[in-house]
Write a protein that holds these residues in place. Structure first.
Motif, PDB file in Angstrom:
ATOM      1  N   UNK A   1      19.823  38.558   9.562  1.00  0.00           N
ATOM      2  CA  UNK A   1      19.328  38.129  10.871  1.00  0.00           C
ATOM      3  C   UNK A   1      18.441  39.246  11.392  1.00  0.00           C
ATOM      4  N   UNK A   2      17.166  38.938  11.531  1.00  0.00           N
ATOM      5  CA  UNK A   2      16.250  40.016  11.896  1.00  0.00           C
ATOM      6  C   UNK A   2      15.357  39.608  13.054  1.00  0.00           C
ATOM      7  N   UNK A   3      15.180  40.535  13.970  1.00  0.00           N
ATOM      8  CA  UNK A   3      14.245  40.311  15.074  1.00  0.00           C
ATOM      9  C   UNK A   3      12.982  41.114  14.785  1.00  0.00           C
ATOM     10  N   UNK A   4      12.046  41.089  15.721  1.00  0.00           N
ATOM     11  CA  UNK A   4      10.806  41.827  15.520  1.00  0.00           C
ATOM     12  C   UNK A   4      10.777  43.076  16.383  1.00  0.00           C
ATOM     13  N   UNK A   5       9.789  43.946  16.134  1.00  0.00           N
ATOM     14  CA  UNK A   5       9.691  45.172  16.938  1.00  0.00           C
ATOM     15  C   UNK A   5       9.437  44.886  18.415  1.00  0.00           C
ATOM     16  N   UNK A   6       8.860  43.727  18.707  1.00  0.00           N
ATOM     17  CA  UNK A   6       8.527  43.407  20.101  1.00  0.00           C
ATOM     18  C   UNK A   6       9.702  42.784  20.862  1.00  0.00           C
ATOM     19  N   UNK A   7      10.655  42.273  20.104  1.00  0.00           N
ATOM     20  CA  UNK A   7      11.776  41.563  20.716  1.00  0.00           C
ATOM     21  C   UNK A   7      12.504  42.454  21.717  1.00  0.00           C
TER      22      UNK A   7
END
Lengths: 624, 624
Positions: free
Chosen positions: A63-69
């Motif tokens: 489960x991965x989000x982004x740097x901007x999240x």
């Protein structure tokens, strides 16, 4: 490359031995894969042995989000879940929005890597750096909204955000999705992967914030993005009002709203019952993801008979297609209820609706009988049966058990020539858009790494006439190979990896997305990119996904479309007579592989291409 | 009397002109009425003109907590809602627990007095001293769980607590209740009062705390209470494990689990299907109110067929009686679903189940036909029809419209002698306990101020053999007048006013409740009482409620029981042959009025009694 302060973090969770440890996200990985879908496939490819059972403990859920999240960049509370799909055995990659992604970042994590299998039903509770493995007996069997609420109550913190599976995931339906709040990470059966690990939910709460490397650059990059959003002729004026339903009129006008298991396109259009006017009447308000000014979620309320009082966030356009078009049900209340039930039971609406449409065609053709259905009348248009089947599929009751793994698995069990009515690519049911009348869509469905997935290279140019990168004729074949590659790579680079909402990308950033993301990355993380380097991230990720699939045994022959689309023309409406001959498909594929720098014979990335993308080690692995 | 720092506060909210103002709660009112039900009737009696339409803007809705609510005294997050009942025209007084009560106290209020009528659907949002009137278009029509969640989302605060009505309240069903979280303030149609005011919900969030006047006294009083709770042989050992279901075996063993619209007691007992064993299998966990160590809420999950996956907090014992016993449905899943639907649609489970049982008897007797029911088979035991009817009642669909206001109203419309099958007192449907076999219960049902209400003077002595205040024979009449008065007054004084959970009072504080409350009051508020003075608060409140009813025209003739209980003996089981003759009832009433110091002829409180209780002004109003 910047080597300063940016420091991503991964939490590796092992359910078998109940351990959790933090790992640094190497700067090189951040640079080359950005986040989201990029991180997901990087870790999945590197860590999974080939040919593991997707429902075995060796599979992983990333489960991965982004740097901007979690930052102040709008519309970036998005996450990507990556795993080997039990439905396709290919890369399973699913996106969701809501509030969980931002909360996960507040807890400090760019990715959670979930490994192993819990001995008994478990949920994971993450509070910043504390990780607890908790007995899920109290929430096992529960619908997703109840599960989330009861976990919050039990942990005495209403600000917790949860992702969880419903009964469908527990029962290992290969159409099961993963829900956070009212949002679904759908398709590809990732809910069954959670279920196979005895993992009911992940609850998370964080108190951190997202650091910004360079405030000046960050502000100006953010302004460029918000300016583009404001300048879009569709994002606020149309999309924020009606959500993805804006595709309803577009596709029905073009005659490519596919229906009745793809036999009725142009002849049956459920416009009176489920079109925009009915939706307007059903709508009670909007729903927003964290930090999103658009608010595309349409809260719709069923109001008649036994359906009265049932609320759904949606149905979105794809769900209208699946539960309205594919089943021939021109009754918005029933579609709302099927959507609501799917969210509550944790079923992907597209796959479930298409599978019910498939069963209806088999029933009408006499391949499935009343004996098979346990007395259910399974004709197209029977909305009561449709709603019942959603429940039966999630719990594997009666014929629901036969259908619970999607059309490909069902056809294999049913036999009697039913495979030719099974509308899927690589095992994944087809989303909306009758691609016989939108050729770049067809090519994308044939080649996208998860199987038929509209989110991995959506050809907006063919539907909304957006002249990006150039004007196209939706019915032509010429140039579709290049266009498809561009769509796949640019959407991956600007939406799936950073993770900006794909709707915002499609409607406001297609023309300048790589510039915007490059500037945002530099402002937020200090990592510098040219726009071309951003684009290259998308290409890298698509190649790595392809490599994963190749390693699993996929070849060019899997890049195809259901027989029906290659042999039966659209029967009526504005796109009447359209089909995609095998020769036409071959021509598009040839052009596509050429554009991709992949081998024409087997569709495998070349060593040169992989090396160019910094994936030489992958070429070694594939023994190229 | 202490005249120091204790300062209660009331928030008066007018929906007509959208104003809200704070008022001090006079110390004398605090002293004489304590809180909860006491405050409610004090303001209702003083401020309501006689004979106002309960569903008109002149009616008021008074939501009051107790002085202990929000403090560290266990099991006191309780509230009372007082209004003129649209179902009975008598005092409507309903209790609920959960988290809303504590939150209301944190916001600083002892009572909210809601007046007038909003022009369009509205919800009230109270954040400490800020009060906002908000458009409820987005939540109108919604089920109660959706309504609460969407209000939290919209106000961007997941810690908000809400009370709201469901579609039943909006549609002015006189069986509509008010829900906060998964808890119901049931009976007497107070949900319809909210609906009639166009008030969908009250959202509240507070940041204050509850002051303690004397820490030493407070601690020792609290210890006396918690010691009593620990010493109780039933509270933790039994009740915290199975909740109110502990009455299931008790009543079935005594042969007073009433069934099939009170025709089947002793002959039909749904023990196999819905008894404790089935409940144990359905149970997934407990639910607690704020600050309650008992956690009597039983989370039960339906698991079969179309009911699978539906969760309910409960069904509690009364709901088992109503949807199980009264309808002849020996199917726990169906009872769970009916309970869940009632909570979601905002229907009182007791009234709804009894009304459905009533309709079933009429159907079996041919008074209601298939034409009346729109083709529904309405026989006893038909669980599918039962579940359907809950939905139809809430939305007033088909025969649901006829039934939506309860048995008395339905019988008036149906005619054909159906009134004799309508099991109610003063218009309020009978709760569980076949009172033909528990005479103090019978007297309480006949005399309790809201109509047949088990919560306003529960005769635990007859069911569980608790020797408080003295041992009783459940089948005897002698002494029941005094016992009934004692139960009504002491429970009012120790549970409904302070507001301590009645279950805790019944199981742990019956022998010393007035002492405990006196000490707690002194510790927390500084107001000093003798135990007798605490008891007197209960008597005062019961007299004021009686005076309200007298002012509305109620007389001794309304203190009665349904004809069936006076003429038809229990047909089978351990209490076979029991009934209450009119003469027996008269004897109990005479004794009761004597104990109460009320006039024997008309059941009206005497001027002497009222004056003794400090209610001389009430005697003036009633022109005594």
């Amino acid at each position: 490359m910047y080597t300063g302060g940016y420091a991503g973090k991964i939490l590796r969770i092992n359910l078998t031995d109940k351990t959790a440890k933090e790992e640094a996200l190497p700067l090189e990985v951040s640079k080359n894969f950005i986040g989201g879908a990029g991180l997901g496939i990087k870790y999945l490819f590197d860590e999974l042995q080939p040919h593991v059972d997707p429902l075995g403990p060796e599979n992983k859920l990333i489960i991965s989000v982004g740097p901007f999240t979690g930052s102040s960049i709008p519309s970036t509370s998005r996450l990507n879940i990556t795993s080997k799909s039990p439905q396709t055995n290919a890369v399973g990659s699913a996106l969701s929005g809501g509030y969980f992604p931002a909360e996960m970042k507040f807890a400090g994590y760019d990715a959670l890597i979930v490994e192993g299998k819990a001995e008994k039903p478990t949920y994971i509770w993450i509070k910043d750096s504390e990780v607890n493995f908790r007995n899920a007996a109290k929430v096992w069997g529960l619908k997703t909204s109840d599960c989330q609420q009861i976990i919050k109550d039990d942990l005495k913190d209403q600000n917790i955000r949860c992702m969880c599976i419903g009964p469908a995931g527990e029962n290992l339906s290969k159409m099961a999705c993963i829900i956070n709040e009212r949002r679904a990470a759908g398709r590809k059966g990732l809910g069954a992967v959670m279920g196979s690990k005895n993992l009911k939910a992940i609850a998370i709460r964080g108190t951190g914030t997202v650091a910004v490397a360079d405030q000046e650059k960050f502000k100006s990059a953010k302004k460029a993005m918000t300016d583009s959003m404001k300048a879009s002729p569709v994002l606020y004026p149309v999309f924020s009002k009606v959500g993805s339903s804006c595709a309803f009129d577009a596709t029905t006008d073009l005659g490519i709203f596919s229906s009745k298991n793809w036999t009725g396109t142009g002849e049956f259009v459920p416009k009176d019952g489920i079109g925009l006017e009915a939706q307007g009447q059903a709508k009670v308000g909007h729903a927003h993801c964290y930090g999103c000014p658009v608010g595309c979620g349409q809260l719709m309320l069923a109001r008649k008979g036994s359906y009265a009082g049932i609320l759904s966030e949606g149905p979105e356009f794809e769900t209208q297609y699946a539960f309205g078009g594919q089943t021939g049900v021109d009754n918005l209340d029933a579609v709302i209820v099927a959507d609501h039930l799917s969210d509550e039971l944790g079923l992907d609406t597209i796959s479930t609706g298409v599978t019910i449409g498939f069963a209806m065609e088999l029933f009408e053709k006499g391949i499935l009988t009343m004996e098979d259905t346990g007395g259910l009348e399974l004709n197209f248009g029977n909305h009561e049966t449709m709603v019942k089947l959603v429940q039966m599929i999630a719990f594997r009751q009666g014929i629901g058990d036969l259908l619970a793994d999607g059309v490909k698995a069902a056809a294999e069990k049913i036999g009697k020539g039913s495979e030719k009515f099974a509308m899927h690519v690589k095992g994944l049911e087809l989303p909306a858009y009758d691609v016989r009348g939108a050729k770049a869509h067809a090519l994308n469905y044939a080649t996208a790494y998860p199987g038929a997935d509209h989110n991995k290279g959506y050809a907006a140019q063919e539907i909304f006439g957006m002249p990006i990168p150039y004007e196209v004729d939706r019915l032509g074949y010429e140039g579709k190979g290049k266009l498809c590659k561009w769509n796949q790579d640019v959407q991956c680079a600007t939406a799936d990896c950073p993770t900006i909402c794909s709707f915002v990308v499609l409607m406001a950033l297609l023309h300048n997305g790589t510039d915007v993301v490059a500037d945002l990355m530099e402002g937020l993380t200090g990592l510098s990119y040219t726009p071309d380097e951003i684009y290259e991230v998308g290409e890298r990720v698509n190649n790595l996904c392809r490599a994963f699939n190749v390693r699993e045994g996929f070849t060019r022959s899997d890049d195809t479309l259901p027989e029906r689309l290659l042999t039966e023309p659209i029967p009526g409406g504005p796109s009447k007579g359209q089909l995609i001959s095998k020769e036409d498909l071959k021509q598009m594929l040839d052009e596509y592989y050429t554009a991709r720098g992949w081998d024409q014979t087997n569709g495998v990335p070349t060593r040169e291409k992989l090396t160019e993308l910094g994936l030489g080690y992958v070429a070694d692995q594939l023994k190229l």
